[in-house]
Motif scaffolding. Structure first.
Motif, PDB file in Angstrom:
ATOM      1  N   LYS A  36     -31.876 -59.554 -53.089  1.00 39.53           N
ATOM      2  CA  LYS A  36     -31.550 -60.660 -52.198  1.00 39.53           C
ATOM      3  C   LYS A  36     -30.088 -61.024 -52.429  1.00 39.53           C
ATOM      4  O   LYS A  36     -29.657 -61.233 -53.551  1.00 39.53           O
ATOM      5  CB  LYS A  36     -32.441 -61.856 -52.480  1.00 39.53           C
ATOM      6  N   GLU A  37     -29.324 -61.095 -51.334  1.00 43.69           N
ATOM      7  CA  GLU A  37     -27.917 -61.474 -51.429  1.00 43.69           C
ATOM      8  C   GLU A  37     -27.802 -62.989 -51.284  1.00 43.69           C
ATOM      9  O   GLU A  37     -28.396 -63.578 -50.388  1.00 43.69           O
ATOM     10  CB  GLU A  37     -27.104 -60.781 -50.340  1.00 43.69           C
ATOM     11  N   ASN A  70     -18.462 -50.304 -50.026  1.00 48.04           N
ATOM     12  CA  ASN A  70     -18.680 -51.710 -49.689  1.00 48.04           C
ATOM     13  C   ASN A  70     -20.097 -51.927 -49.157  1.00 48.04           C
ATOM     14  O   ASN A  70     -20.376 -52.908 -48.471  1.00 48.04           O
ATOM     15  CB  ASN A  70     -17.625 -52.218 -48.695  1.00 48.04           C
ATOM     16  N   GLY A  71     -20.986 -51.001 -49.461  1.00 49.70           N
ATOM     17  CA  GLY A  71     -22.381 -51.093 -49.010  1.00 49.70           C
ATOM     18  C   GLY A  71     -23.088 -52.280 -49.640  1.00 49.70           C
ATOM     19  O   GLY A  71     -22.759 -52.705 -50.748  1.00 49.70           O
ATOM     20  N   PRO A  72     -24.081 -52.834 -48.942  1.00 50.34           N
ATOM     21  CA  PRO A  72     -24.818 -54.006 -49.424  1.00 50.34           C
ATOM     22  C   PRO A  72     -25.837 -53.634 -50.497  1.00 50.34           C
ATOM     23  O   PRO A  72     -26.940 -53.176 -50.191  1.00 50.34           O
ATOM     24  CB  PRO A  72     -25.497 -54.532 -48.159  1.00 50.34           C
ATOM     25  N   CYS A 113     -27.018 -47.568 -54.024  1.00 54.17           N
ATOM     26  CA  CYS A 113     -26.343 -48.052 -52.817  1.00 54.17           C
ATOM     27  C   CYS A 113     -27.038 -47.461 -51.596  1.00 54.17           C
ATOM     28  O   CYS A 113     -27.275 -46.248 -51.548  1.00 54.17           O
ATOM     29  CB  CYS A 113     -24.866 -47.653 -52.846  1.00 54.17           C
ATOM     30  N   PRO A 114     -27.364 -48.276 -50.597  1.00 54.71           N
ATOM     31  CA  PRO A 114     -28.072 -47.756 -49.426  1.00 54.71           C
ATOM     32  C   PRO A 114     -27.204 -46.857 -48.538  1.00 54.71           C
ATOM     33  O   PRO A 114     -27.735 -46.141 -47.704  1.00 54.71           O
ATOM     34  CB  PRO A 114     -28.495 -49.020 -48.675  1.00 54.71           C
ATOM     35  N   LEU A 115     -25.892 -46.850 -48.741  1.00 55.37           N
ATOM     36  CA  LEU A 115     -25.022 -46.030 -47.898  1.00 55.37           C
ATOM     37  C   LEU A 115     -24.724 -44.656 -48.487  1.00 55.37           C
ATOM     38  O   LEU A 115     -24.632 -43.676 -47.759  1.00 55.37           O
ATOM     39  CB  LEU A 115     -23.701 -46.759 -47.614  1.00 55.37           C
TER      40      LEU A 115
END
Length: 105
Positions: free
Chosen positions: A22-23, A52-54, A67-69
Motif C-alpha cells: 500500500k502506497e 520509477n515503478g510503483p 518491481c512490477p515493471l
C-alpha cells in the motif's frame, strides 16, 4: 546534536492486507508499506530506482518485493536492489502499537 525522529500514524494494522503493498504519502514522502506473512510491517521508498515503478504494486516474496515493471528484486529490510542490478530505495522504521502502524521520519 541529536535529531529526534517523529513517529507518524499511518493506519490500523488490519487495514494493511498480508503480502499486499500500500502506497502512502507522509510529509512529502511517498512510502510503500508491506505486511509480511510473519506479521512484520516494512516501509520503503515507493519508487523503483531503475524505472520509477510503483513498488507497492509489486509481488512480495519473503523479505523482498519485485518491481512490477522490470522484476528488480528490492530488499524490504535494507532497501538494496539484488545484484547484479544496482540501486537503493530509502527504508523507514515502523512501530506497531496497539494495532496501529507508525512510520518514523
Amino acid at each position: 546534536m541529536s535529531i529526534t525522529k517523529e513517529h507518524v500514524y499511518v493506519m490500523q494494522l488490519d487495514q494493511l492486507p498480508i503480502l499486499i503493498g500500500k502506497e502512502v504519502h507522509i510529509k512529502n514522502e511517498s512510502i510503500a508499506l508491506f505486511r509480511l506473512s510473519n506479521g512484520e510491517v516494512r516501509a520503503i521508498g515507493s519508487r523503483c530506482p531503475h524505472t520509477n515503478g510503483p513498488l507497492a504494486e509489486g509481488i512480495v516474496s519473503g523479505e523482498f518485493v519485485y518491481c512490477p515493471l522490470q522484476d528488480w528484486k528490492v530488499s524490504l529490510v535494507t532497501g538494496h536492489v539484488q545484484p547484479p542490478d544496482e540501486g537503493t530505495v530509502p527504508t523507514y522504521d515502523v512501530i506497531l502499537k496497539n494495532g496501529e502502524i507508525y512510520v518514523s521520519l
